[in-house]
Design a protein around this motif. Structure first.
Motif, PDB file in Angstrom:
ATOM      1  N   VAL A 177       0.892  -1.348   0.148  1.00  0.00           N
ATOM      2  CA  VAL A 177      -0.061  -0.008  -0.174  1.00  0.00           C
ATOM      3  C   VAL A 177       0.677   1.299  -0.128  1.00  0.00           C
ATOM      4  N   VAL A 178       0.487   2.208  -0.783  1.00  0.00           N
ATOM      5  CA  VAL A 178       1.338   3.450  -0.678  1.00  0.00           C
ATOM      6  C   VAL A 178       0.197   4.753  -0.391  1.00  0.00           C
ATOM      7  N   SER A 179       0.758   5.575   0.272  1.00  0.00           N
ATOM      8  CA  SER A 179      -0.130   6.871   0.557  1.00  0.00           C
ATOM      9  C   SER A 179       0.048   7.750  -1.022  1.00  0.00           C
ATOM     10  N   GLY A 180      -1.049   8.808  -0.804  1.00  0.00           N
ATOM     11  CA  GLY A 180      -0.708   9.808  -1.798  1.00  0.00           C
ATOM     12  C   GLY A 180      -0.561   9.535  -3.304  1.00  0.00           C
ATOM     13  N   ASP A 181       0.289  10.262  -3.983  1.00  0.00           N
ATOM     14  CA  ASP A 181       0.570   9.920  -5.231  1.00  0.00           C
ATOM     15  C   ASP A 181       2.168  10.064  -5.551  1.00  0.00           C
ATOM     16  N   LEU A 182       2.549   9.513  -6.544  1.00  0.00           N
ATOM     17  CA  LEU A 182       4.120   9.732  -6.775  1.00  0.00           C
ATOM     18  C   LEU A 182       4.778   9.902  -8.018  1.00  0.00           C
ATOM     19  N   GLY A 183       5.810  10.574  -7.937  1.00  0.00           N
ATOM     20  CA  GLY A 183       6.502  11.211  -9.192  1.00  0.00           C
ATOM     21  C   GLY A 183       6.370  12.503  -9.439  1.00  0.00           C
ATOM     22  N   ALA A 184       5.655  13.220  -8.245  1.00  0.00           N
ATOM     23  CA  ALA A 184       5.432  14.744  -8.653  1.00  0.00           C
ATOM     24  C   ALA A 184       6.639  15.535  -7.970  1.00  0.00           C
ATOM     25  N   LEU A 223       3.980  -5.675  -8.141  1.00  0.00           N
ATOM     26  CA  LEU A 223       3.585  -4.376  -8.336  1.00  0.00           C
ATOM     27  C   LEU A 223       2.873  -4.232  -9.682  1.00  0.00           C
ATOM     28  N   TYR A 224       1.714  -3.603  -9.335  1.00  0.00           N
ATOM     29  CA  TYR A 224       0.872  -3.494 -10.608  1.00  0.00           C
ATOM     30  C   TYR A 224       0.791  -1.988 -11.233  1.00  0.00           C
ATOM     31  N   GLU A 225       1.412  -1.922 -12.507  1.00  0.00           N
ATOM     32  CA  GLU A 225       1.683  -0.521 -13.013  1.00  0.00           C
ATOM     33  C   GLU A 225       0.441   0.237 -13.031  1.00  0.00           C
ATOM     34  N   GLU A 226      -0.811  -0.358 -13.329  1.00  0.00           N
ATOM     35  CA  GLU A 226      -2.007   0.337 -13.426  1.00  0.00           C
ATOM     36  C   GLU A 226      -2.469   0.916 -12.117  1.00  0.00           C
ATOM     37  N   LYS A 227      -1.975   0.125 -11.097  1.00  0.00           N
ATOM     38  CA  LYS A 227      -2.355   0.682  -9.900  1.00  0.00           C
ATOM     39  C   LYS A 227      -1.727   1.939  -9.084  1.00  0.00           C
ATOM     40  N   ILE A 228      -0.515   2.288  -9.676  1.00  0.00           N
ATOM     41  CA  ILE A 228       0.481   3.449  -9.281  1.00  0.00           C
ATOM     42  C   ILE A 228      -0.314   4.731  -9.441  1.00  0.00           C
ATOM     43  N   PRO A 229      -0.510   5.287  -8.245  1.00  0.00           N
ATOM     44  CA  PRO A 229      -1.084   6.585  -8.131  1.00  0.00           C
ATOM     45  C   PRO A 229      -0.314   7.514  -8.722  1.00  0.00           C
ATOM     46  N   LEU A 230      -0.921   8.487  -9.652  1.00  0.00           N
ATOM     47  CA  LEU A 230      -0.257   9.488 -10.160  1.00  0.00           C
ATOM     48  C   LEU A 230      -1.144  10.771 -10.387  1.00  0.00           C
ATOM     49  N   ASP A 231      -0.650  12.011  -9.910  1.00  0.00           N
ATOM     50  CA  ASP A 231      -1.459  13.069 -10.370  1.00  0.00           C
ATOM     51  C   ASP A 231      -1.476  13.507 -11.986  1.00  0.00           C
ATOM     52  N   PRO A 232      -2.758  14.038 -11.969  1.00  0.00           N
ATOM     53  CA  PRO A 232      -3.000  14.309 -13.614  1.00  0.00           C
ATOM     54  C   PRO A 232      -2.021  15.206 -14.200  1.00  0.00           C
TER      55      PRO A 232
END
Ligand code: ADP
Ligand code: MG
Length: 348
Positions: A171-178, A260-269
């Motif tokens: 599980v991860v909180s928030g979104d990643l890569g920003a 780890l499922y690529e489609e599940k990784i949370p990304l901001d628009p």
């Protein structure tokens, strides 16, 4: 760009070391009951009664971890506290105190250090922690900042990296890569500015990602939320170097594998659109970007119902036997081994 500012410049030598420390720390308040004695003696005194104490340190070096040509000193002060608190929260602990040590060259006027300390003070207020000491010395090269953070946790409520079990959910909180994409925008603007200082960049489309880079927040709320939900993670780590290297840390220390499922990784628009603009793959950014300061943790499948409705938390995978390895399962349903891309400061 402190050298450019047409503002007052007071030489540090005008105050002397003790005058400087007094001046910078005069507004700090003590709010934690565990702080018995803060700044002003040979050492601080703390009383944690029957709690466990967690301690963590980070060292930030100008030119390695930050670039003062686009990082305002106030933000740097704020960030230097936040990155340490993130490590405290990753132990499932409550942050309580910090010490702040600085080495500073005479290129910095007092006004620059006031900015740095304004950021430190803001972070202390926002996160409700006490600044209880530090050290101040001169440097011949640039600015160095070392922060040590302390926190408290009930015995056996602390969470390590090594407790994940096969079949646990990741599980991860928030979104990643920003934060990484925010840095790309800032570096591009720095180059544009070098060519034409009159060029005023329009940063409006990038506000979220630039804020995530310059003024990151640590997830103080997550240990509290998990306690409210009655969930104790089996393993936890904060995302400072990038999702893939943090997953590897949990897997290696827990002796498990992972899908780890690529489609599940949370990304901001904004991350998705900026990745398109820069022609960078957003999954690569989420995996290797780092500086997200989100919390990555594993929970027992039995706890899934407790977290599934929470918008702050995303299940991105599950743990497997160590012999099955660590893989990214792509949208095209191919399996790619997860590799570490950390240590970027040494490779840069
Ligand atoms: P010492 O000579 O014993 O190291 P200092 O004069 O360096 O003592 O520090 C005096 C007090 O000010 C101590 O409480 C110390 O923790 C605190 N202090 C020193 N530098 C800083 C700083 N940069 N930020 C916060 N507190 C500091
Ligand atoms: Mg000292």
């Amino acid at each position: 760009m402190i050298e450019d500012k047409n503002q007052q410049r007071t030489q540090l030598s005008d105050l002397g070391e003790f005058g400087l420390i007094d001046h910078l720390t005069q507004n700090f308040k003590i709010t934690q009951s565990s702080t018995v004695k803060g700044i002003g003696d040979d050492a601080a005194v703390l009383n944690f009664e029957n709690k466990r104490v967690v301690v963590t340190t980070d060292l930030l070096v100008e030119g390695v971890h930050f670039d003062l040509s686009y990082v305002p000193l106030k933000h740097l002060g704020y960030k230097s506290i936040v990155v340490n608190l993130s490590d405290v929260f990753a132990m499932n602990a409550k942050a309580t105190q910090v010490t702040v040590s600085i080495a500073v060259s005479n290129r910095f006027p007092l006004e620059a250090l006031e900015e740095l300390y304004a950021g430190i003070e803001t972070a202390a207020n926002v996160y409700g922690i006490d600044v209880i000491g530090g050290d101040t010395t001169s440097s011949t090269t640039g600015l160095l900042i070392s922060v040590t953070a302390l926190g408290e946790v009930e015995a056996n409520e602390e969470v390590y990296r090594n407790g994940a079990k096969s079949n646990d959910l990741l599980v991860v909180s928030g979104d990643l890569g920003a934060a990484y994409m925010g840095l790309q925008v800032l570096e591009r603007e720095k180059e544009v500015y070098k060519v034409n200082p009159n060029n005023q960049p329009d940063l409006e489309p990038y506000t979220y990602i630039i804020e995530r880079q310059l003024k990151p927040e640590a997830r103080k709320d997550i240990p509290v939320l998990l306690a409210e939900l009655g969930v104790k993670p089996t393993a936890m780590i904060d995302v400072s170097d990038g999702l893939s290297s943090e997953i590897i840390h949990i897997c290696k220390q827990s002796e498990v594998g992972c899908d780890l499922y690529e489609e599940k990784i949370p990304l901001d628009p904004q991350v998705i659109s900026t990745c398109e603009e820069f022609d960078i793959d957003s999954t690569t950014v989420a995996l290797n970007g780092g500086e997200d300061y989100e919390l990555l943790f594993t929970i027992s499948q039995d706890d899934y119902v407790k977290i599934k409705a929470n918008p702050n938390l995303t299940v991105i995978g599950h743990m497997k036997q160590a012999s099955e390895g660590m893989h990214l399962v792509t949208r095209a349903d191919t399996r790619i081994p997860i590799k570490a891309q950390g240590w970027k400061n040494f490779n840069a």
